[in-house]
Scaffold this active site. Structure first.
Site, PDB file in Angstrom:
ATOM      1  N   ASN A   4       0.870  -1.185   0.000  1.00 58.88           N
ATOM      2  CA  ASN A   4       0.000   0.000   0.000  1.00 58.88           C
ATOM      3  C   ASN A   4       0.904   1.231   0.000  1.00 58.88           C
ATOM      4  O   ASN A   4       1.532   1.539   1.011  1.00 58.88           O
ATOM      5  CB  ASN A   4      -0.892  -0.033   1.249  1.00 58.88           C
ATOM      6  CG  ASN A   4      -1.698   1.242   1.425  1.00 58.88           C
ATOM      7  OD1 ASN A   4      -1.786   2.071   0.512  1.00 58.88           O
ATOM      8  ND2 ASN A   4      -2.296   1.404   2.593  1.00 58.88           N
ATOM      9  N   LYS A  13       0.061   4.323  -0.254  1.00 54.96           N
ATOM     10  CA  LYS A  13      -0.557   5.525   0.334  1.00 54.96           C
ATOM     11  C   LYS A  13      -0.316   6.726  -0.587  1.00 54.96           C
ATOM     12  O   LYS A  13      -0.277   6.557  -1.807  1.00 54.96           O
ATOM     13  CB  LYS A  13      -0.039   5.738   1.759  1.00 54.96           C
ATOM     14  CG  LYS A  13      -0.172   4.441   2.595  1.00 54.96           C
ATOM     15  CD  LYS A  13       0.072   4.622   4.053  1.00 54.96           C
ATOM     16  CE  LYS A  13      -0.123   3.283   4.769  1.00 54.96           C
ATOM     17  NZ  LYS A  13       0.016   3.369   6.218  1.00 54.96           N
ATOM     18  N   HIS A  71      -9.331   0.855   5.201  1.00 58.54           N
ATOM     19  CA  HIS A  71      -8.051   1.143   5.853  1.00 58.54           C
ATOM     20  C   HIS A  71      -8.293   2.163   6.959  1.00 58.54           C
ATOM     21  O   HIS A  71      -9.119   3.063   6.824  1.00 58.54           O
ATOM     22  CB  HIS A  71      -7.043   1.689   4.829  1.00 58.54           C
ATOM     23  CG  HIS A  71      -5.654   1.734   5.392  1.00 58.54           C
ATOM     24  ND1 HIS A  71      -5.239   2.748   6.228  1.00 58.54           N
ATOM     25  CD2 HIS A  71      -4.598   0.897   5.265  1.00 58.54           C
ATOM     26  CE1 HIS A  71      -3.986   2.516   6.586  1.00 58.54           C
ATOM     27  NE2 HIS A  71      -3.577   1.393   6.009  1.00 58.54           N
ATOM     28  N   GLU A 110      -6.769   4.661   7.835  1.00 57.42           N
ATOM     29  CA  GLU A 110      -6.585   6.061   7.424  1.00 57.42           C
ATOM     30  C   GLU A 110      -7.798   6.584   6.650  1.00 57.42           C
ATOM     31  O   GLU A 110      -7.926   7.791   6.442  1.00 57.42           O
ATOM     32  CB  GLU A 110      -5.282   6.186   6.612  1.00 57.42           C
ATOM     33  CG  GLU A 110      -4.061   6.056   7.519  1.00 57.42           C
ATOM     34  CD  GLU A 110      -2.803   5.542   6.844  1.00 57.42           C
ATOM     35  OE1 GLU A 110      -2.712   5.582   5.604  1.00 57.42           O
ATOM     36  OE2 GLU A 110      -1.904   5.070   7.574  1.00 57.42           O
ATOM     37  N   GLU A 114      -5.064  -5.088  10.926  1.00 53.95           N
ATOM     38  CA  GLU A 114      -4.030  -4.062  11.089  1.00 53.95           C
ATOM     39  C   GLU A 114      -4.274  -3.274  12.371  1.00 53.95           C
ATOM     40  O   GLU A 114      -5.077  -2.319  12.383  1.00 53.95           O
ATOM     41  CB  GLU A 114      -4.067  -3.072   9.919  1.00 53.95           C
ATOM     42  CG  GLU A 114      -3.696  -3.658   8.591  1.00 53.95           C
ATOM     43  CD  GLU A 114      -3.136  -2.579   7.672  1.00 53.95           C
ATOM     44  OE1 GLU A 114      -1.991  -2.722   7.240  1.00 53.95           O
ATOM     45  OE2 GLU A 114      -3.839  -1.595   7.402  1.00 53.95           O
ATOM     46  N   GLY A 153       3.082   1.966  10.850  1.00 54.22           N
ATOM     47  CA  GLY A 153       4.111   2.990  10.704  1.00 54.22           C
ATOM     48  C   GLY A 153       4.894   3.290  11.970  1.00 54.22           C
ATOM     49  O   GLY A 153       5.608   4.289  12.043  1.00 54.22           O
ATOM     50  N   SER A 163       3.652  -2.384  10.247  1.00 58.35           N
ATOM     51  CA  SER A 163       5.105  -2.460  10.424  1.00 58.35           C
ATOM     52  C   SER A 163       5.700  -3.789   9.970  1.00 58.35           C
ATOM     53  O   SER A 163       6.695  -4.254  10.531  1.00 58.35           O
ATOM     54  CB  SER A 163       5.493  -2.159  11.879  1.00 58.35           C
ATOM     55  OG  SER A 163       5.153  -0.834  12.215  1.00 58.35           O
TER      56      SER A 163
HETATM   57  P1  PGA Z   1       3.144   0.120   7.548  1.00 57.75           P
HETATM   58  O1  PGA Z   1       1.677   0.410   7.001  1.00 57.75           O
HETATM   59  O2  PGA Z   1       3.602  -1.174   6.959  1.00 57.75           O
HETATM   60  O3  PGA Z   1       3.951   1.309   7.079  1.00 57.75           O
HETATM   61  O4  PGA Z   1       3.042   0.028   9.034  1.00 57.75           O
HETATM   62  C1  PGA Z   1       0.740  -0.619   6.878  1.00 57.75           C
HETATM   63  C2  PGA Z   1      -0.569  -0.085   6.364  1.00 57.75           C
HETATM   64  O5  PGA Z   1      -0.974   1.022   6.756  1.00 57.75           O
HETATM   65  O6  PGA Z   1      -1.257  -0.752   5.574  1.00 57.75           O
END
Ligand code: PGA
Length: 251
Positions: free
Chosen positions: A11, A13, A94, A96, A163, A169, A208
């Site tokens: 992803n 983003k 997601h 976000e 998640e 992150g 992560s």
């Molecule tokens: P990350 O993000 O691997 O940077 O933690 C995962 C995600 O938001 O799908």
């Protein structure tokens, strides 16, 4: 019974421009040589069409979609438009996009249903925020989110991604036993809802995931793949994760 082929989804983003297509090309080239693992990259929508043309060996996907097919929705993209641009997959729900003023569970459900009807594969995300975790309430929270977001009909093109929001992150991941327990509870929910066909839905872990922890995460019982954010932006950091998934095939 674990579902068959592992899936590694990147992803991107709000990252990447035309120059990043080189990374997608490298990822697709190596994924073809490796085989046996489903690899997908979800770049920004501006790159979907070019990425899909450049990298037919992998699934190019979108990071979100609208729940409608067309109409007066300024700035939105429908699943059929994404499919028309070459997307084979879409992420919905997601964290976000769910917060702070974003999608509720029923919006995620409607997006998933529309995307499946448009022929796309769907990765539906769920996960608890830190304060819920601190209370030890993550299982009921995630299961309620799952039940509120799942399409009414079983579809083998649907995958779920667990998640934990506090793991995204941050470099933090839950202990393996907690991931295993959450995935088992989610699987039980899928079986309850869809009957034995619920075995066909893959459950990914995300938050992560990186080259250093991919093997350990993929070794956890019930983890059928990974949703990768930051580490998916470069072939050099993403391909070892794909290779880790390949290594699980020979076990
Ligand atoms: P990350 O993000 O691997 O940077 O933690 C995962 C995600 O938001 O799908």
């Amino acid at each position: 019974m674990a579902a068959a082929t592992p899936i590694i989804v990147g992803n991107w983003k709000m990252n990447g421009d035309r120059s990043s297509l080189l990374e997608i090309e490298k990822i697709a080239h190596s994924a073809r040589l490796l085989g046996g693992v489903n690899v997908a990259i979800c770049p920004p929508a501006t790159l979907i069409e070019r990425a899909a043309a450049l990298a037919p060996e992998i699934d190019i996907g979108a990071q979100d979609c609208h729940a409608g097919d067309s109409g007066a929705f300024t700035g939105r993209l429908s699943p059929s438009m994404l499919a028309d641009a070459g997307a084979r997959l879409v992420i919905v729900g997601h964290s976000e996009c769910r917060t702070p003023s974003g999608d509720a569970d029923q919006d995620v459900c409607a997006k998933a249903e529309r995307a499946l009807a448009a022929g796309l594969n769907v990765v539906l995300c769920v996960g608890e925020p830190q304060p819920i975790r601190a209370l030890g309430r993550e299982e009921p929270f995630v299961i309620a989110q799952l039940l509120g977001s799942l399409p009414a009909q079983m579809n083998s093109r649907l995958s779920i991604a667990y998640e934990p929001i506090w793991a995204i992150g941050t470099g933090l991941t839950p202990p393996p036993r907690q991931i295993e327990r959450m995935h088992a509870t989610m699987r039980a929910t899928l079986l309850q809802l869809y009957g034995s066909a619920g075995e066909g839905i893959r459950i990914l872990y995300g938050g992560s995931a990186n080259a250093a922890n991919a093997l350990d995460l993929l070794a956890i019982d019930g983890v059928d793949g990974l949703l990768v954010g930051g580490a998916s932006l470069k072939a050099a950091s993403f391909l070892p994760i794909v290779q880790a998934a390949g290594a699980t095939l020979s076990r």
